[in-house]
Write an enzyme that holds these catalytic residues in place. Sequence first.
Site, short mmCIF file in Angstrom:
data_model
loop_
_atom_site.label_atom_id
_atom_site.label_comp_id
_atom_site.label_asym_id
_atom_site.label_seq_id
_atom_site.Cartn_x
_atom_site.Cartn_y
_atom_site.Cartn_z
N ALA A 140 0.79 -1.25 0.05
CA ALA A 140 0.08 -0.05 0.02
C ALA A 140 0.97 1.26 -0.02
O ALA A 140 0.54 2.00 -0.83
CB ALA A 140 -0.96 -0.16 1.16
N LYS A 191 -0.25 -16.49 -0.93
CA LYS A 191 1.31 -15.85 -0.71
C LYS A 191 1.21 -15.33 0.62
O LYS A 191 2.51 -15.05 1.34
CB LYS A 191 1.34 -14.78 -1.72
CG LYS A 191 0.21 -13.68 -1.93
CD LYS A 191 0.64 -12.48 -0.55
CE LYS A 191 -0.50 -11.68 -0.74
NZ LYS A 191 -0.28 -10.31 0.11
N ARG A 255 2.38 -6.90 6.06
CA ARG A 255 2.04 -7.15 7.46
C ARG A 255 2.37 -8.72 7.86
O ARG A 255 2.56 -9.12 8.80
CB ARG A 255 0.49 -7.05 7.49
CG ARG A 255 0.09 -5.56 7.07
CD ARG A 255 -1.39 -5.55 7.09
NE ARG A 255 -1.94 -4.47 6.24
CZ ARG A 255 -3.26 -4.37 5.90
NH1 ARG A 255 -4.02 -5.10 6.29
NH2 ARG A 255 -3.69 -3.17 5.04
#
Length: 332
Positions: A140, A191, A255
């Site tokens: 992001a 993934k 993350r």
Amino acid sequence: MPEVAVLGAGSWGTTFAKVLADGGADTVLWARRPEAAREIDESRRNTRYLPGITLPASLHATSDIRAALEGASQVYLAVPSQQLRPMLREHGDAIEPDAPVVSLMKGVEAGTGLRMSELIAQELGIDAGRIAVVSGPNLALEIAQEQPTAAVVSSVSAMTARDVAKRARNDYFHSFINTDVIGTEFGGVLKNLVALAIGIVDGVGHGENTKASIITRGLAELTDFAVAHGAERETLRGLAGLGDLIATCGSPLSRNFTAGRLLGMGYSRTDVVARMEQVAEGLASVDPVAQLAEAKGVRMPILEQVRLVLDGAMDPRDIAPHLTTDDEPIEE
């Protein structure tokens, strides 16, 4: 300008709202917290999730979800996957009857094992041709900084995929299309699990050889899993598979990599969840994906070792040999 709605003002939801606004759409972003909506609307900032990023003037925010949905010609969903069903159940009736519904999420529902597109179809009772999913190497903050990247928009309706891709496109963000929703979604889900494994070995202190082995074997595992569920093998070699895998496993902005690294450093699953500012979807996807793999008879050694670490049944320091082999006997 066409009006579109994005539900979820975390880093990815806010970034994608910026992508849409920069592409020419009058974009409304729903934020759960009223103070976040005010900051975005008044200061053009979301300092909690996108520090240093100035948001475009054509992006507006509200904490009233039904106001965000009113009149929206396309609806993009960017909430944590385990929160999607109750949100749709309460507010799905406010979505315009013909508006495409687009999943930006990369998870499966705990308990049912449903992909997000399946959950949307089930909960809203709409045809799969109105649903699209977006996936690819999409960290992001890099996109919010307008670093060039690409993504895949997938729908069983090529027309829906094209309509969404035309809207989700600008000078720094390019959208390709396909009709392999299964492969596109599972690429994004799986993934995350490989990225957990990469984070674990990084936290333990292992280097690039170990990580390269895990990524390579991980791609084979996720491809076998997705194909067993009806995906096209070629999809997993593209942006939604290999591309997303490389980005997620290779960046501290991920993350899931961060969550895995904390596990490798010795933190428990509970501690990791408490320390994360945003949801790492891989943590919630491990168990349902393992159940889906077992139902199809697909062996996933990397996933199983990650699962053991999460359950506290394996010391992270013992994980690397298991992650880099499929344990098949060598023929003499």
